[in-house]
Design a protein around this motif. Structure first.
Motif, PDB file in Angstrom:
ATOM      1  N   PRO A  74       0.820  -1.216   0.000  1.00 46.01           N
ATOM      2  CA  PRO A  74       0.000   0.000   0.000  1.00 46.01           C
ATOM      3  C   PRO A  74       0.855   1.269   0.000  1.00 46.01           C
ATOM      4  CG  PRO A  74      -0.069  -1.097   2.128  1.00 46.01           C
ATOM      5  CD  PRO A  74       0.601  -2.036   1.183  1.00 46.01           C
ATOM      6  N   GLU A  75       0.236   2.334  -0.428  1.00 49.43           N
ATOM      7  CA  GLU A  75       0.882   3.650  -0.440  1.00 49.43           C
ATOM      8  C   GLU A  75       1.422   3.991   0.954  1.00 49.43           C
ATOM      9  OE1 GLU A  75       1.467   7.211  -2.865  1.00 49.43           O
ATOM     10  OE2 GLU A  75       0.629   5.263  -3.385  1.00 49.43           O
ATOM     11  N   SER A 122       3.778   2.610   2.639  1.00 49.23           N
ATOM     12  CA  SER A 122       4.281   1.505   3.457  1.00 49.23           C
ATOM     13  C   SER A 122       5.805   1.567   3.510  1.00 49.23           C
ATOM     14  CB  SER A 122       3.831   0.173   2.858  1.00 49.23           C
ATOM     15  OG  SER A 122       4.384  -0.875   3.603  1.00 49.23           O
ATOM     16  N   ALA A 181       2.251  -4.088   4.793  1.00 51.57           N
ATOM     17  CA  ALA A 181       1.320  -4.792   3.916  1.00 51.57           C
ATOM     18  C   ALA A 181       0.891  -6.094   4.580  1.00 51.57           C
ATOM     19  CB  ALA A 181       1.983  -5.076   2.576  1.00 51.57           C
TER      20      ALA A 181
END
Lengths: 254, 274
Positions: free
Chosen positions: A66-67, A69, A149
């Motif tokens: 994910p953005e 991370s 994640a």
């Protein structure tokens, strides 16, 4: 992001610990791994996050983390692994310091995870002042701060007394309901596995291979202590494991 | 239990309190008693000297030693002796400790350094560095160099051993944690390994500080114009035992001060242990 395990085997010198593990950890699900002591559960987890190199096979990341991370594969350890000389805040900040993020974002991340784990009032306490359950909440806050994640949890509740364990399990369920995190959760406690797992992977005794994968299709919220279905599954798992556990128990170490 | 004893009232000889047998083995320091011990000894010593029980030639009275000390203060030499000694101590201790920390960390973390240097350290550590002083004089000259080098060497080895011993006992779980969060090697050493080894490093420093005071005096006794060691040596040669006692007392105060500073450092940096 998913995690895929393909043909994973591992041995320490002549000792075969894991044999041909194939496993899929899909985004948003908690995969519990249970097995008798010494079956290689913890080794499997170390292999998943790259703390150890497999003898054969591989672990694959499928898709993008994910953005934002900072550390896609993040551990929560059984013994908490908090630095005793750092405060709660300092322990969280430790894992953010190495990344080039602005001070304001770092501060925001710390405040956010402490809020989510209800630790905001204990920002400046040092681990020694905290109970076991709070220590593990700090460790969970630290893990969440890097926006992982997949959370790799190695018997996170095993060092706690049974009441604290119940409380923290409720916390984990609430957390999952809110955030739908992905996790591989190692435990020897069947009750934890049936309460938290969307999938329960049963390993045999050494060399650990997958005996069975049990899917539990029931919302986590409904899996209360008194639920007969949950109890049934737990019994079923225990029947599967009983002989293995007995055999593992009388094995000599080493 | 009531049922069992009912009917037969126990006689007084059968009922007795459980004897206390725990406790103890927990000595607590009482600061005042330490001071009283000093005061009593000094007082007895002074009285013994004044009454003639202790001959002045054998042991001068504390008051005479104090007078010798005040002479030293008035003559203005105290400052010269003190500053010479402190400066040597500072240089030797500081650089010895820093080098010891670097080498100890290398031995603690690196297989090659460990294999190469650990046996060497074990071989050189037990050599009394005073025995090497003549060599140091040849290498570094009769001046400050050889004195500082002696102290530096004396501090170096205990620090190396304490540092790598401390690093060996760092909880590997903490290091794995650092790796699992992707901390850089430098950060793992700086933020996890060294702070965790700090208690061992500080107790090593306590030892090396005492060693460095011993070596300071030894080195100053071989060829120094100023310094507490030189002062004590000269006093001994002249049989002026009052000056000798004054010098030795100053060394004791040195040692106490250094110890106190390390205690302060422990309180400051190791507060998390309590």
């Amino acid at each position: 992001m998913d995690l895929r395990v393909e043909g994973l085997s591992h041995r320490y010198d002549d000792l075969e610990v894991l044999r041909d593990i194939n496993l899929e950890i899909n985004a948003g699900e908690i995969v519990c791994v249970i097995g008798p002591s010494g079956c290689g559960k913890s080794t499997l987890l170390r292999l998943l996050g790259g703390l150890e190199q497999p003898s054969e096979g591989q672990v694959l990341q499928v898709g993008e983390p994910p953005e934002g991370s900072l550390n896609p594969l993040t551990y929560v350890f059984q013994d908490f692994a908090l630095l005793p000389w750092r405060s709660v805040e300092g322990n969280v900040s430790l894992v953010l310091e190495g990344h080039k993020i602005p001070a304001a974002e770092k501060e925001a991340r710390i405040a956010d995870v402490l809020e989510r784990t209800r630790l905001s009032d204990f920002r400046n306490a040092v681990p020694k002042q905290l109970s076991g359950g709070m220590k593990q909440r700090v460790a969970i806050a630290r893990a969440l701060s890097v926006n992982p994640a997949v959370l790799l949890m190695d018997e996170p509740l095993s060092a706690l007394d049974s009441q604290t364990r119940e409380l923290l399990m409720d916390d984990l369920i609430d957390l999952w309901e809110r955030e739908r995190f992905t996790s591989c959760y190692i435990t020897h406690n069947l009750a934890e596995a049936v309460r938290l797992g969307h999938k329960v992977v049963v390993l045999s005794r050494r060399p650990g291979l997958i005996r069975e994968v049990v899917e539990i299709d029931m919302p986590l919220k409904e899996r209360t202590l008194s639920n007969p279905v949950v109890a049934g599954i737990q019994q079923q798992l225990w029947d599967m494991m009983r002989k293995e556990a007995q055999a593992a128990d009388v094995e000599l170490a080493g | 239990m009531a049922d069992v004893t009912a009917g037969a009232t126990p006689s007084p000889s059968e009922t007795r309190p459980v004897r206390f047998r725990g406790g103890g083995f927990l000595p607590k320091p009482r600061r005042i008693i330490g001071f009283i011990t000093f005061a009593v000894i000094l007082l007895a010593w002074e009285l013994g000297s004044r009454s003639g029980v202790i001959p002045a030639l054998v042991l001068p009275a504390p008051s005479e030693a104090w007078a010798a000390f005040m002479d030293l203060v008035r003559s203005g030499n105290l400052q010269k002796h003190l500053s010479a000694s402190l400066w040597r101590l500072f240089l030797g201790f500081t650089f010895g400790s820093i080098l010891g920390l670097i080498v100890g960390t290398a031995i603690g973390l690196n297989s090659l350094a460990r294999s190469a240097l650990a046996p060497l350290v074990s071989a050189i550590f037990p050599i009394p560095k005073i025995a090497l002083l003549p060599l140091f004089i040849i290498w570094f000259g009769i001046g400050e160099g050889s004195k500082v080098a002696t102290i530096l060497f004396g501090c170096f080895f205990p620090t190396v051993i304490a540092t790598y011993g401390g690093i060996d006992s760092v909880d590997r779980a903490l290091i794995r944690m650092g790796q699992s969060f992707g901390l850089s090697r430098v950060d793992i050493i700086r933020k996890i390994v060294l702070p965790a080894a700090l208690p061992a490093i500080l107790s090593g420093m306590r030892i090396s500080a005492s060693i460095s005071i011993i070596l300071l005096v030894a080195a100053e006794m071989i060829g120094a114009e100023y310094g507490i060691g030189a002062y004590v040596l000269l006093a001994g040669n002249l049989m002026s035992t009052d000056q000798l006692i004054a010098g030795v007392a100053m060394l004791s105060v040195f040692g106490l001060t250094v110890n106190y500073l390390i205690t302060l450092a422990e309180r400051r940096f190791l507060a998390w242990r309590n």
